[in-house]
Design a protein around this motif. Structure first.
Motif, PDB file in Angstrom:
ATOM      1  N   PRO A 152       0.819  -1.221   0.000  1.00  0.00           N
ATOM      2  CA  PRO A 152       0.000   0.000   0.000  1.00  0.00           C
ATOM      3  C   PRO A 152       0.850   1.268   0.000  1.00  0.00           C
ATOM      4  O   PRO A 152       0.523   2.250  -0.670  1.00  0.00           O
ATOM      5  CB  PRO A 152      -0.815  -0.111   1.304  1.00  0.00           C
ATOM      6  CG  PRO A 152      -0.790  -1.560   1.642  1.00  0.00           C
ATOM      7  CD  PRO A 152       0.525  -2.075   1.162  1.00  0.00           C
ATOM      8  N   LEU A 156       0.844   4.243  -2.807  1.00  0.00           N
ATOM      9  CA  LEU A 156       0.500   5.614  -2.427  1.00  0.00           C
ATOM     10  C   LEU A 156       1.605   6.605  -2.788  1.00  0.00           C
ATOM     11  O   LEU A 156       1.329   7.719  -3.233  1.00  0.00           O
ATOM     12  CB  LEU A 156       0.203   5.676  -0.923  1.00  0.00           C
ATOM     13  CG  LEU A 156      -1.109   5.009  -0.503  1.00  0.00           C
ATOM     14  CD1 LEU A 156      -1.150   4.815   1.002  1.00  0.00           C
ATOM     15  CD2 LEU A 156      -2.297   5.836  -0.953  1.00  0.00           C
ATOM     16  N   TRP A 171      -2.802   3.923 -12.735  1.00  0.00           N
ATOM     17  CA  TRP A 171      -3.788   3.349 -11.827  1.00  0.00           C
ATOM     18  C   TRP A 171      -3.431   3.550 -10.354  1.00  0.00           C
ATOM     19  O   TRP A 171      -4.275   3.360  -9.477  1.00  0.00           O
ATOM     20  CB  TRP A 171      -3.933   1.845 -12.092  1.00  0.00           C
ATOM     21  CG  TRP A 171      -2.667   1.070 -11.848  1.00  0.00           C
ATOM     22  CD1 TRP A 171      -1.665   0.855 -12.741  1.00  0.00           C
ATOM     23  CD2 TRP A 171      -2.260   0.451 -10.628  1.00  0.00           C
ATOM     24  NE1 TRP A 171      -0.642   0.137 -12.162  1.00  0.00           N
ATOM     25  CE2 TRP A 171      -0.983  -0.131 -10.861  1.00  0.00           C
ATOM     26  CE3 TRP A 171      -2.832   0.318  -9.367  1.00  0.00           C
ATOM     27  CZ2 TRP A 171      -0.284  -0.821  -9.873  1.00  0.00           C
ATOM     28  CZ3 TRP A 171      -2.129  -0.377  -8.380  1.00  0.00           C
ATOM     29  CH2 TRP A 171      -0.882  -0.934  -8.641  1.00  0.00           C
ATOM     30  N   THR A 172      -2.181   3.942 -10.066  1.00  0.00           N
ATOM     31  CA  THR A 172      -1.753   4.101  -8.667  1.00  0.00           C
ATOM     32  C   THR A 172      -2.328   5.353  -8.008  1.00  0.00           C
ATOM     33  O   THR A 172      -2.167   5.541  -6.802  1.00  0.00           O
ATOM     34  CB  THR A 172      -0.222   4.155  -8.569  1.00  0.00           C
ATOM     35  OG1 THR A 172       0.263   5.236  -9.382  1.00  0.00           O
ATOM     36  CG2 THR A 172       0.415   2.855  -9.039  1.00  0.00           C
ATOM     37  N   GLN A 173      -2.989   6.208  -8.792  1.00  0.00           N
ATOM     38  CA  GLN A 173      -3.559   7.438  -8.231  1.00  0.00           C
ATOM     39  C   GLN A 173      -4.846   7.079  -7.496  1.00  0.00           C
ATOM     40  O   GLN A 173      -5.915   6.972  -8.087  1.00  0.00           O
ATOM     41  CB  GLN A 173      -3.838   8.439  -9.354  1.00  0.00           C
ATOM     42  CG  GLN A 173      -3.771   9.880  -8.892  1.00  0.00           C
ATOM     43  CD  GLN A 173      -3.795  10.842 -10.072  1.00  0.00           C
ATOM     44  OE1 GLN A 173      -3.999  10.439 -11.202  1.00  0.00           O
ATOM     45  NE2 GLN A 173      -3.603  12.113  -9.810  1.00  0.00           N
ATOM     46  N   MET A 174      -4.736   6.853  -6.198  1.00  0.00           N
ATOM     47  CA  MET A 174      -5.888   6.412  -5.389  1.00  0.00           C
ATOM     48  C   MET A 174      -5.722   6.867  -3.950  1.00  0.00           C
ATOM     49  O   MET A 174      -4.668   7.402  -3.565  1.00  0.00           O
ATOM     50  CB  MET A 174      -6.008   4.882  -5.452  1.00  0.00           C
ATOM     51  CG  MET A 174      -4.838   4.132  -4.856  1.00  0.00           C
ATOM     52  SD  MET A 174      -5.024   2.336  -4.971  1.00  0.00           S
ATOM     53  CE  MET A 174      -4.815   2.056  -6.722  1.00  0.00           C
ATOM     54  N   GLY A 175      -6.736   6.653  -3.139  1.00  0.00           N
ATOM     55  CA  GLY A 175      -6.690   7.025  -1.730  1.00  0.00           C
ATOM     56  C   GLY A 175      -6.114   5.919  -0.858  1.00  0.00           C
ATOM     57  O   GLY A 175      -5.862   4.799  -1.328  1.00  0.00           O
ATOM     58  N   PRO A 177      -7.610   4.127   1.664  1.00  0.00           N
ATOM     59  CA  PRO A 177      -8.427   2.910   1.828  1.00  0.00           C
ATOM     60  C   PRO A 177      -8.291   1.937   0.652  1.00  0.00           C
ATOM     61  O   PRO A 177      -8.187   0.725   0.844  1.00  0.00           O
ATOM     62  CB  PRO A 177      -9.860   3.455   1.939  1.00  0.00           C
ATOM     63  CG  PRO A 177      -9.692   4.848   2.436  1.00  0.00           C
ATOM     64  CD  PRO A 177      -8.430   5.345   1.801  1.00  0.00           C
ATOM     65  N   GLN A 178      -8.286   2.486  -0.586  1.00  0.00           N
ATOM     66  CA  GLN A 178      -8.173   1.623  -1.761  1.00  0.00           C
ATOM     67  C   GLN A 178      -6.828   0.897  -1.785  1.00  0.00           C
ATOM     68  O   GLN A 178      -6.762  -0.301  -2.084  1.00  0.00           O
ATOM     69  CB  GLN A 178      -8.330   2.444  -3.049  1.00  0.00           C
ATOM     70  CG  GLN A 178      -9.718   3.038  -3.231  1.00  0.00           C
ATOM     71  CD  GLN A 178      -9.848   4.420  -2.643  1.00  0.00           C
ATOM     72  OE1 GLN A 178      -9.204   4.746  -1.655  1.00  0.00           O
ATOM     73  NE2 GLN A 178     -10.704   5.238  -3.241  1.00  0.00           N
ATOM     74  N   ALA A 179      -5.746   1.629  -1.451  1.00  0.00           N
ATOM     75  CA  ALA A 179      -4.412   1.017  -1.446  1.00  0.00           C
ATOM     76  C   ALA A 179      -4.317  -0.066  -0.370  1.00  0.00           C
ATOM     77  O   ALA A 179      -3.731  -1.134  -0.588  1.00  0.00           O
ATOM     78  CB  ALA A 179      -3.345   2.087  -1.213  1.00  0.00           C
ATOM     79  N   LEU A 181      -6.796  -1.831   0.772  1.00  0.00           N
ATOM     80  CA  LEU A 181      -7.604  -2.961   0.341  1.00  0.00           C
ATOM     81  C   LEU A 181      -6.838  -3.833  -0.657  1.00  0.00           C
ATOM     82  O   LEU A 181      -6.892  -5.070  -0.592  1.00  0.00           O
ATOM     83  CB  LEU A 181      -8.914  -2.456  -0.285  1.00  0.00           C
ATOM     84  CG  LEU A 181     -10.030  -3.490  -0.471  1.00  0.00           C
ATOM     85  CD1 LEU A 181     -10.401  -4.130   0.858  1.00  0.00           C
ATOM     86  CD2 LEU A 181     -11.258  -2.840  -1.098  1.00  0.00           C
ATOM     87  N   ILE A 182      -6.096  -3.197  -1.571  1.00  0.00           N
ATOM     88  CA  ILE A 182      -5.259  -3.946  -2.514  1.00  0.00           C
ATOM     89  C   ILE A 182      -4.207  -4.747  -1.753  1.00  0.00           C
ATOM     90  O   ILE A 182      -3.947  -5.915  -2.061  1.00  0.00           O
ATOM     91  CB  ILE A 182      -4.588  -2.993  -3.532  1.00  0.00           C
ATOM     92  CG1 ILE A 182      -5.643  -2.433  -4.494  1.00  0.00           C
ATOM     93  CG2 ILE A 182      -3.482  -3.710  -4.318  1.00  0.00           C
ATOM     94  CD1 ILE A 182      -5.132  -1.349  -5.409  1.00  0.00           C
TER      95      ILE A 182
END
Length: 345
Positions: A152, A156, A171-175, A177-179, A181-182
């Protein structure tokens, strides 16, 4: 695996953890989000190196005002508009002071760790004994398992920097919680653990988090609302607006104290920058120096507040009292605020 690589650094791991968190906080501006992502990796490393749990949490906490140098900071945007400078120019102007404040915090925390005897073989043995008694212990180092808590964080950092523009990495541009979860899905795949068991543990963790972290944050928010309702916050801001001869101290000590009391550095700084900073030139300061001094001081005050959301997140990960962490970060944060008052203004 990380402990073997870093074992020779000994108690220097403490300032390294703080400085690392400081710079990662630039890429992940949320203090609580950064603390959660970095803490999952660094806290076990610090504990297994012989650092007392309270200082492992404090080491991460002390670095969570690096977001002041983020181009996504609301303070930078506000002062950019006020001073007619670009956000980059605003950040470059205050970066030396913010960085030095971060270094002061890291050094002071290391000194506190030595004074309080927070580093030693007895702490390492206690942590290892605790791990021996834990469930699901694995023998040796499995690189695939070791990557799980780092995944994660890697996502991030890439997503929060220019690296995310690399073809294939968009695709790595996320918050956070999403990271996270991955990372959890990756852990399920590599450990091949029972889906039933992992589902139970996942929702167990969410329930514990709500009860032990969000519940306290809600209580803290109610406390802050009470302060606002009584007029205490408005009175403090009004005093700062009319104390021109004490602007140097009002711009730093004021937001700093309000950050401690309210657990939010942004609220005090934005109020100050809305009311006082537009008159910076009349008071003998630049908009950037006066405004960012208030913003940084507010963030530093939040970093030593026992009711701040980021402190409570650290409490849950390090399994220690927020007061134990705060009393370790406090000396460095006080010195950093004095530095801003004396040298930035």
């Amino acid at each position: 695996m990380l402990t073997k690589l870093l074992s020779g650094l000994k108690f220097f791991l403490i300032p390294i953890a703080t400085i690392l968190t400081f710079f990662i906080n630039i890429a992940i501006p949320s203090a609580a989000g950064c603390a959660a992502a970095v803490g999952a990796t660094l806290i076990p490393v610090l504990k297994s190196a012989g650092v007392r749990p309270a200082t492992t949490g404090a080491a991460i906490l002390a670095g969570t005002f690096g977001s002041m140098m983020s181009p996504g900071s609301s303070h930078s945007a506000m002062l950019s508009e006020m001073s007619n400078l670009t956000i980059t120019e605003v950040n470059l102007a205050h970066a030396p002071y913010t960085t030095i404040a971060g270094v002061i915090g890291a050094i002071a925390l290391t000194v506190m760790a030595i004074i309080l005897k927070d580093y030693g073989e007895e702490h390492r043995k206690a942590y290892l004994a605790e791990q021996q008694n834990a469930e699901n212990k694995f023998s040796g180092v499995n690189p695939l398992y070791s990557l799980a808590p780092l995944l994660p964080l890697i996502i991030l950092v890439i997503g929060g920097t220019e690296l995310q523009k690399t073809p294939g990495l968009e695709w790595t541009q996320m918050g956070v919680p999403q990271a996270m979860l991955i990372g959890a899905i990756y852990a399920i795949i590599v450990t091949r653990i029972s889906p039933v068991k992992i589902t139970e543990e996942f929702f167990n963790g969410m329930g514990n988090l709500y009860a032990n972290v969000l519940g306290i944050i809600i209580a803290a928010s109610v406390f802050v609302s009470g302060l606002k309702a009584t007029g205490a916050v408005d009175s403090a801001i009004e005093f700062l607006k009319h104390s021109n001869e004490f602007v140097r101290w009002g711009a730093t000590i004021g937001p700093f104290l309000m950050g401690i009391v309210t657990g939010s550095g942004d609220a005090a700084a934005i109020a100050f920058n809305t009311a006082v900073t537009p008159h910076a030139v009349e008071l003998g300061y630049t908009h950037v120096n006066l405004g960012m001094a208030a913003a940084i001081a507010g963030a530093i005050g939040r970093t030593m507040s026992p009711i701040a959301g980021v402190t409570i997140v650290r409490t849950g990960l390090a399994m220690v009292s927020p007061i134990e962490m705060v009393k370790r970060t406090a000396p460095g944060m006080i010195l950093a605020t004095l530095f801003l008052a004396l040298f930035m203004l």
